[in-house]
Design a protein around this motif. Structure first.
Motif, PDB file in Angstrom:
ATOM      1  N   LYS A  61     -15.028  -5.167  82.049  1.00  0.00           N
ATOM      2  CA  LYS A  61     -14.286  -6.212  81.344  1.00  0.00           C
ATOM      3  C   LYS A  61     -14.062  -5.858  79.872  1.00  0.00           C
ATOM      4  CE  LYS A  61     -14.820 -11.123  80.251  1.00  0.00           C
ATOM      5  NZ  LYS A  61     -15.312 -10.971  78.864  1.00  0.00           N
ATOM      6  N   ASP A  62     -14.966  -5.063  79.308  1.00  0.00           N
ATOM      7  CA  ASP A  62     -14.864  -4.697  77.893  1.00  0.00           C
ATOM      8  C   ASP A  62     -14.055  -3.429  77.666  1.00  0.00           C
ATOM      9  OD1 ASP A  62     -16.478  -6.872  77.169  1.00  0.00           O
ATOM     10  OD2 ASP A  62     -18.310  -5.726  77.540  1.00  0.00           O
ATOM     11  N   GLU A  63     -13.550  -2.811  78.753  1.00  0.00           N
ATOM     12  CA  GLU A  63     -12.732  -1.606  78.606  1.00  0.00           C
ATOM     13  C   GLU A  63     -11.363  -1.992  78.018  1.00  0.00           C
ATOM     14  OE1 GLU A  63     -13.068   1.724  79.487  1.00  0.00           O
ATOM     15  OE2 GLU A  63     -15.211   1.480  79.924  1.00  0.00           O
ATOM     16  N   PRO A  64     -10.754  -1.090  77.236  1.00  0.00           N
ATOM     17  CA  PRO A  64      -9.428  -1.381  76.655  1.00  0.00           C
ATOM     18  C   PRO A  64      -8.383  -1.636  77.743  1.00  0.00           C
ATOM     19  CG  PRO A  64     -10.421   0.541  75.603  1.00  0.00           C
ATOM     20  CD  PRO A  64     -11.287   0.210  76.783  1.00  0.00           C
ATOM     21  N   GLY A  65      -7.558  -2.645  77.522  1.00  0.00           N
ATOM     22  CA  GLY A  65      -6.454  -2.921  78.430  1.00  0.00           C
ATOM     23  C   GLY A  65      -6.758  -3.880  79.554  1.00  0.00           C
ATOM     24  N   TRP A  66      -8.021  -4.284  79.724  1.00  0.00           N
ATOM     25  CA  TRP A  66      -8.385  -5.222  80.787  1.00  0.00           C
ATOM     26  C   TRP A  66      -8.451  -6.629  80.206  1.00  0.00           C
ATOM     27  CZ3 TRP A  66      -9.306  -3.928  85.946  1.00  0.00           C
ATOM     28  CH2 TRP A  66      -9.275  -2.549  86.226  1.00  0.00           C
ATOM     29  N   ASN A  67      -7.843  -7.568  80.922  1.00  0.00           N
ATOM     30  CA  ASN A  67      -7.784  -8.950  80.439  1.00  0.00           C
ATOM     31  C   ASN A  67      -8.231  -9.899  81.548  1.00  0.00           C
ATOM     32  OD1 ASN A  67      -6.015 -11.644  80.199  1.00  0.00           O
ATOM     33  ND2 ASN A  67      -6.408 -10.853  78.147  1.00  0.00           N
TER      34      ASN A  67
END
Length: 405
Positions: free
Chosen positions: A362-368
């Protein structure tokens, strides 16, 4: 795009399917072989596409999750496919070429990638060259053995290191099978310990084969192994919390509506009643919303003290909220769908259960992640694809004015 549309021709496939009924045995086998060759070629295309995605993301761990979503795969298989795609397009070009020629399936190619994963790029290419003329017409197990033999031959000094790395990767897994059954497995455990453990289980199982014993030896081994894991044979028995969802009328035997075991799925009513009748079973009162079947409140009369809100969310969600992940909620992390630092609130309307891996994703870039008022979680991936999950209702939704019975 036109390229994707031309990978398969629906009209041609329809014509072939129509003609199948008129084929004799020889032609049926030939058609199946031709189809397998075509599938291998398409799998080569898929591997190249996955490798390209992985290169664009610089090997980010979130690639595995996006592939799992897009191809409807479990995470472990998606990760193995991404790793194989990277190897086939860089270190194993001859193996990939065999797929292009329809001579090697994607499953068999993954066996080669797995057998050479510990080798240097140079040694992997050497194995690739050795295997080029040895893999056609081989089944996956034969491919695995050939690849392992070639890897050991190319790098005999590294055999000990590879064995150590495999043993370092040991883990315990649970695999859910048909209704009401599951398997537990120690993967890549030290061979001497696994062998010794099996011998102990077998010895104790055989000792139970008295005149009145009706269980088979296989059943006895399974029962002894589970008893030992739970401390029930000469040790202190462990108590574990398992969430079983069933309505009152099913519990009382007034209907046979299916129940649900968190992490496993639907089980028959008779099995649910059998499980609920076990010793140390704790019955709970859960209030649901009639129109939706969703959890509204929990009873607080319980043997152990509860954590209130945390327990409510876990009972509501049942499992990790990422679509396709079935880790039971009681083993997951509670997380804010809207991050706390961005205005999120610690309330049941914003809290969700995520297993540790998906919590990190969830904290990875691009995930919402967004949670709507009806409990639907919408996950948007870095490529813009959206996937949703909603906690399953505890009973079939019914009109608010309909009597409960």
């Amino acid at each position: 795009m036109a390229l994707l549309e031309n990978l398969t021709n629906p009209e041609l496939l329809s014509a072939v399917n129509t003609a199948v009924d008129s084929l004799d045995d020889k032609d049926s086998v030939a058609l199946a072989q031709a189809a397998s060759a075509g599938i291998a070629r398409l799998e080569a295309v898929r591997f190249r596409a996955l490798a390209q995605l992985n290169r664009h993301r610089d090997g980010a761990r979130s690639v595995t999750q996006e592939v799992a979503f897009a191809l409807l795969l479990v995470d472990n298989h998606a990760g193995a496919m991404v790793a194989a795609a990277d190897a086939l397009t860089t270190r194993l070009p001859r193996t990939l070429n065999l797929m292009d020629e329809g001579k090697l399936s994607g499953f068999s190619a993954m066996k080669v990638a797995s057998a050479t994963v510990w080798l240097s790029d140079e040694d992997a290419r050497a194995v690739d060259a050795v295997l080029e003329d040895r893999l056609a017409d081989k089944n996956p197990d034969q491919v695995r053995k050939a690849a392992n033999h070639a890897a050991n031959t190319i790098d005999p000094e590294g055999a000990g290191k590879r064995a150590e790395q495999h043993r370092d990767g040991r883990r315990l897994t649970v695999r859910h099978g048909e209704t009401g059954v599951a398997s537990i497995e120690v993967e890549d455990g030290p061979v001497e310990k696994v062998t010794a453990a099996y011998q102990r289980i077998d010895r104790e199982a055989r000792a139970l084969r008295t005149g009145g014993e009706t269980r088979t030896l296989d059943q006895l081994r399974a029962d002894v192994a589970l008893d030992l894991l739970l401390g029930g044979r000469g040790g202190t028995s462990e108590r574990s919390e398992v969430f079983l969802y069933m309505d009152l009328f099913t519990y009382l035997g007034m209907n046979d509506a299916p129940a649900e075991l968190a992490g496993h799925g639907t089980i028959p009513a008779a099995l649910a009643r059998h499980i609920s009748a076990g010793e140390n079973t704790v019955l709970r009162r859960i209030i649901t919303d009639p129109p939706s079947g969703q959890v509204l409140d929990l009873g607080r009369d319980r043997y152990r003290p509860t954590a209130g809100l945390a327990e409510f969310v876990r009972v509501r969600d049942r499992e990790c909220r990422r679509p396709g992940c079935h880790r039971p909620a009681q083993t997951c992390d509670l997380d804010h769908s809207l991050p706390w630092q961005h205005g999120g609130h610690t309330a049941d309307t914003e809290l969700i259960d995520l297993c540790r891996r998906d919590h990190r994703l969830k904290d990875e870039p691009g995930w919402n992640y967004r949670l709507s008022s009806d409990g639907t979680l919408t996950i948007t991936t870095p490529t813009g694809q959206q996937h949703t999950s909603t906690p399953p209702p505890l009973h079939e939704p019914r009109p608010a004015d309909e009597p409960p019975f």
